[in-house]
Design an enzyme around this catalytic site. Sequence first.
Site, PDB file in Angstrom:
ATOM      1  N   ASP A  31      -9.063   3.673  -2.856  1.00  0.00           N
ATOM      2  CA  ASP A  31      -9.972   4.053  -1.856  1.00  0.00           C
ATOM      3  C   ASP A  31     -11.372   4.651  -2.545  1.00  0.00           C
ATOM      4  O   ASP A  31     -11.683   5.730  -2.646  1.00  0.00           O
ATOM      5  CB  ASP A  31      -9.661   5.028  -0.811  1.00  0.00           C
TER       6      ASP A  31
ATOM      7  N   GLU B 257       2.920   5.017  -4.076  1.00  0.00           N
ATOM      8  CA  GLU B 257       2.934   5.983  -5.024  1.00  0.00           C
ATOM      9  C   GLU B 257       4.184   6.891  -5.156  1.00  0.00           C
ATOM     10  O   GLU B 257       4.646   7.157  -6.334  1.00  0.00           O
ATOM     11  CB  GLU B 257       1.652   7.002  -4.802  1.00  0.00           C
TER      12      GLU B 257
ATOM     13  N   ASP C  97       0.778  -1.076  -0.044  1.00  0.00           N
ATOM     14  CA  ASP C  97      -0.163  -0.102   0.089  1.00  0.00           C
ATOM     15  C   ASP C  97       0.857   1.221   0.095  1.00  0.00           C
ATOM     16  O   ASP C  97       2.062   1.302   0.338  1.00  0.00           O
ATOM     17  CB  ASP C  97      -0.870  -0.181   1.235  1.00  0.00           C
TER      18      ASP C  97
END
Length: 766
Positions: free
Chosen positions: A477, A395, A392
Amino acid sequence: MTDYQTPGPARAHHVEGQTLRVDFAAARLALTPLTDRLVRVRWTPAERWAPRRSWDVAKADADFPAVPFTVAEQAGEITLTTGAVSVHLARASGQVGFAAGPGRVFAVDAAPVAWEAGGAVRVAKHIAGGEHFYGFGERGGLLEKTGRRLINCTTDPARAHGPDVDPMYVAIQIYLSVRPGLAYGVFWHNTFRSVIDVGRAQPGVLTLEADGGEADYYVAYGPSPAEVLRSWALVLGAMPLPPRWALGHHQSRWSYLTADEARQVAAEFRRRDLPCDAIHLDIDYMRGYRVFTWDPERFPDPAGLVADLRREGFEVVTIIDPGVKADPDYAIYQEGLERDYFIRTAAGAVAHGVVWPDDSVFPDFLRPEVRAWWGERQRALTEAGVRGVWNDMNEPVVFDRPFSEGGGGVGTLPQDAPQGPADERTTHAEVHNLYGLNMARASYEGLRQLLGDERPFTLTRSGYAGLQRWAANWMGDNHAWWEHLEMALPQLLNMGLSGVPFVGVDIGGFNDNCTGELLARWVQFGALMPFCRNHAAAGTARQEPWVFGPQVEATYRAALTLRYRLLPYLYSLFWEAAQTGAPILRPLLYHFPDDPVTYNLQDQVLLGPALLAAPVLRPGQAARAVYLPAGEWYDWHTGEKRAGGGYHLALAPLEHMPLYARAGSVVPLGPVGRNTAPEPGAPLTLRVYPGEGEFALYEDDGRTLAYERGEWALTRFVLRTTEAGVRLSWSRSGRFAPGPRSLLIQVAGLGTLTVADDGQPRTIML
Ligand code: MIG
């Protein structure tokens, strides 16, 4: 007047190996046919070409077998021709265009390639009449992207996803163009921040722009979408076959806070006879969000927990974030510092940023030794029995200030931070989009080492073109909104067309509170998503399958039962994706690219070649319009035959969504157990829908790497329908022996018959 540079006229050209090299007054061009339908176009205004980087695409030009081509000169033009396409180059301007016979002209430059001050590059292509554009990686909004300006720069958008929310977590500069008779694709081969403008700034013109790097792109000619996807699998690599359990239902929540809570959730699935294969542990299993640790109070015996859950038929997947807590007493931080594995600022100090563990530092996953270290450190998880890692925040996200001080605004690492191995040093600006991809690679390669002969499962939020080699991907999300259920279809379909087959969204929605009806409708579609996980944010209402009472639970069970029955079919689609790059979940245009009705059809999907689903995407609906393309179709639920080539109104009670099988299909079905574990010797059901068609059933042990050593079985079913009747034949290849077992052959409209499957080729009349 111009503040940009163009190539000017051609001066000389020659063929060197597989490449046509053309010198222009102010630039150089390299045209390299890699196959008869895949051509790389590369421009530089510089003296030297950029060297191939260790983080580049899977397959270098030199690794493609030589393909025959010819070069011809006509007035004003140089033409390179392979067996399938020709590339036309204007000598005066360097403008490039492609053709594959009369009427099939495509990807024609609308202007010469241009370099701007500051290093930005731009390629402009004409949009031909009737062209439609898909792919582009992860986006909100509609399926077809004409009129959109799409940014490639990995980030957490940190607001509710929608058509205007761009960029997102994933950056993939690949698109597919479709018009009747012709599909082709383009991969803008550039890792800098880039923008693809699909006729928005200038109607009729598509531009590819990037902040730096070369003007470098691959053009893949179809003429079918499947051929285009095949080319991307060649260049970028395909998905490795995941373990079969990863195709099952995954249950997650941020977070199951204690080992007991995780046990209870798992037990509830078994008590209620709901199939499920995996429980996910979100960030709270760690000790103060320190990666590769377990909280000693809430998870005192990780190995015991995993062993207990495995006994109940579950695998455990744990989350890992890239941010390493800057804590002098923490081994991972110490080791990384000592070995100089963390990204530094341009000034030379280790770069810090705030994420979940507060003050944190970030590994440079571009360096192979850092990937190897990180991959090995997953031992803290695999020693406890964990077989899947969920990556997770890669980025990478860096918050503006600690959450304790009201933070949450999203930034990233400094653009000028040096990164990469010593001999290929660059700055974050060039490789920002690769951070998640390389973290996923570290995770996958590490698990391959740690798990011996077992297949790993890895999941990533961020990624770049080719991420399918390293991980499955979820769309981040979303919200528990009907609009986001609706958006999931085009979003996942475009990921598949971008080369990433193993994808899903959070079932029930991540943010906000789900309702029973929304969950029921979501899982009906979700059960057909390649990655099938129910997940929700901290602070939202619970949304496990049973939370909303018996009716929703029954719908959830029916949806999962369908998925688990379909496993032999689904697993075969995964195998096909691993071989050819084909998507698993497909828009209708993938198989019906000559039917313009499919070009904007985003509320229906195909699962593989045989099944068409029309999910319900609004509350209170008990019926919906369904488009069936030309041909014959069978209602999955009733067996009723329908002529395609138009819309009809389908009943869609809460119990199930409209689902159809295409005439000519053979759909293999298995038994439904508590999880996806194969049941050797169990009968295999074949649903046969009369017509002409074939299906390749792929089987192996589902768990180990033995399939890489030839331990697989491929059973090719061939269906022919004539006036004499319906004929089904099959034969098997490969060394894996799935039988002996019986085949229960259910022929739509004709009844059922049972035959022995002993591995020998057979032909039967039905
Ligand atoms: O800042 O780990 O997308 O799935 O539950 C939020 C907590 C961090 C974002 C992921 C989400 C996950 C959550 N994470």
